[in-house]
Design a protein around this motif. Structure first.
Motif, PDB file in Angstrom:
ATOM      1  N   GLY A  99      -2.684  62.344 -20.527  1.00  0.00           N
ATOM      2  CA  GLY A  99      -1.944  63.153 -19.572  1.00  0.00           C
ATOM      3  C   GLY A  99      -1.368  62.403 -18.393  1.00  0.00           C
ATOM      4  N   GLY A 100      -1.649  61.115 -18.284  1.00  0.00           N
ATOM      5  CA  GLY A 100      -1.079  60.355 -17.189  1.00  0.00           C
ATOM      6  C   GLY A 100       0.416  60.154 -17.369  1.00  0.00           C
ATOM      7  N   GLY A 101       1.052  59.608 -16.333  1.00  0.00           N
ATOM      8  CA  GLY A 101       2.472  59.348 -16.423  1.00  0.00           C
ATOM      9  C   GLY A 101       3.096  59.135 -15.077  1.00  0.00           C
ATOM     10  N   LEU A 102       4.410  59.204 -15.054  1.00  0.00           N
ATOM     11  CA  LEU A 102       5.190  59.014 -13.834  1.00  0.00           C
ATOM     12  C   LEU A 102       5.693  60.367 -13.356  1.00  0.00           C
ATOM     13  CD1 LEU A 102       6.748  57.200 -11.806  1.00  0.00           C
ATOM     14  CD2 LEU A 102       8.573  57.069 -13.515  1.00  0.00           C
ATOM     15  N   VAL A 103       5.499  60.641 -12.077  1.00  0.00           N
ATOM     16  CA  VAL A 103       5.922  61.922 -11.519  1.00  0.00           C
ATOM     17  C   VAL A 103       6.427  61.674 -10.096  1.00  0.00           C
ATOM     18  CG1 VAL A 103       3.615  62.496 -10.651  1.00  0.00           C
ATOM     19  CG2 VAL A 103       5.230  64.331 -11.184  1.00  0.00           C
ATOM     20  N   GLN A 104       7.338  62.505  -9.660  1.00  0.00           N
ATOM     21  CA  GLN A 104       7.833  62.398  -8.295  1.00  0.00           C
ATOM     22  C   GLN A 104       6.845  63.019  -7.314  1.00  0.00           C
ATOM     23  OE1 GLN A 104      11.801  64.119  -8.245  1.00  0.00           O
ATOM     24  NE2 GLN A 104      12.720  62.100  -8.504  1.00  0.00           N
ATOM     25  N   ALA A 105       6.899  62.550  -6.086  1.00  0.00           N
ATOM     26  CA  ALA A 105       6.049  63.131  -5.042  1.00  0.00           C
ATOM     27  C   ALA A 105       6.295  64.630  -4.954  1.00  0.00           C
ATOM     28  CB  ALA A 105       6.343  62.465  -3.703  1.00  0.00           C
TER      29      ALA A 105
END
Length: 121
Positions: free
Chosen positions: A8-14
């Motif tokens: 479930g990890g990854g890159l996300v915006q603030a």
């Protein structure tokens, strides 16, 4: 023996959200206190949230009100719902089974391989 696999990890915006999952093997899962920890390079691994076998929870002050830990004993899985993410939440997140609610090592100490969470500003 318990094996833990995070996802479930990854890159996300603030300001965004992510949900981490940790699937466990082994029949003792439901008896274990489970926790999520995180680590950034050069720093010690820190407790983010813990949940007892009776679903009592404990959170680091830095994530209170933004993260929610939960468990599903029928699925041998714990979750970490992360909301209002900040760049300082960027880390490798690890699932643990067996440490106590404050992060101290107990009779069991199982770790997953970790999943990267990156929050961009």
């Amino acid at each position: 023996q318990v094996q833990l696999v995070e996802s479930g990890g990854g890159l996300v915006q603030a300001g965004g959200s992510l949900r981490l999952s940790c699937a466990a093997s082994g029949s003792i899962f439901k008896f274990l206190t489970m926790g999520w920890y995180r680590q950034i390079p050069g720093k010690e691994r820190e407790l983010v949230a813990a949940i007892s076998r009776g679903s009592i929870t404990n959170y680091a002050d830095s994530v209170k009100g933004r993260f929610t830990i939960s468990r599903d004993n029928a699925k041998n899985t714990i979750y970490l719902q992360m909301s209002s993410l900040k760049p300082e939440d960027t880390a490798v997140y690890y699932c643990n089974g067996g440490r106590d609610m404050t992060g101290s090592r107990g009779s069991y100490d199982y770790w997953g391989q970790g999943t990267q969470v990156t929050v961009s500003s």
